[in-house]
Design a protein around this motif. Sequence first.
Motif, PDB file in Angstrom:
ATOM      1  N   GLN A 198       0.828  -1.197   0.000  1.00  0.00           N
ATOM      2  CA  GLN A 198       0.000   0.000   0.000  1.00  0.00           C
ATOM      3  C   GLN A 198       0.866   1.252   0.000  1.00  0.00           C
ATOM      4  N   GLY A 221       3.875   2.272   2.438  1.00  0.00           N
ATOM      5  CA  GLY A 221       4.471   1.057   2.961  1.00  0.00           C
ATOM      6  C   GLY A 221       5.929   0.900   2.575  1.00  0.00           C
ATOM      7  N   VAL A 270       2.656  -0.592  -6.059  1.00  0.00           N
ATOM      8  CA  VAL A 270       2.218   0.216  -4.926  1.00  0.00           C
ATOM      9  C   VAL A 270       0.791   0.684  -5.222  1.00  0.00           C
ATOM     10  N   SER A 271      -0.142   0.137  -4.485  1.00  0.00           N
ATOM     11  CA  SER A 271      -1.544   0.428  -4.757  1.00  0.00           C
ATOM     12  C   SER A 271      -2.377   0.162  -3.525  1.00  0.00           C
ATOM     13  N   SER A 272      -3.451   0.934  -3.390  1.00  0.00           N
ATOM     14  CA  SER A 272      -4.384   0.700  -2.286  1.00  0.00           C
ATOM     15  C   SER A 272      -5.527  -0.199  -2.747  1.00  0.00           C
TER      16      SER A 272
END
Length: 116
Positions: free
Chosen positions: A13, A16, A114-116
């Motif tokens: 996320q 992070g 990198v992703s929510s």
Amino acid sequence: QVQLVESGGGLVQPGGSLRLSCAASGSISSVNAMGWYRQAPGKQRELVATITNYSDFVKGRFTISRDNAKNTVYLQMNSLKPEDTAVYFCNAKIRVIGKLYEYVYWGQGTQVTVSS
């Protein structure tokens, strides 16, 4: 034969952290100038960091380190952003046993998302 094998990529996320590793193995006489590059979809491969230099977009967030005894280089990535999403490649100049000159080797790459 010489190999560079990366590990440690994955999905994280925003904000992070991840730690990438790259180990050189094979008939190695010496390993020099290890570093990390990355390539995002549709973009050219770009330098992330070497032992002596960081690209501006990772300064203060990423830290490169090296274990000479293990012929391994690490990339600690903190405060990750979606724009850090890319395939990360390890790079090293290696002199093979019995050879006079060093050559540049690349790892196969490890995906960082990198992703929510």
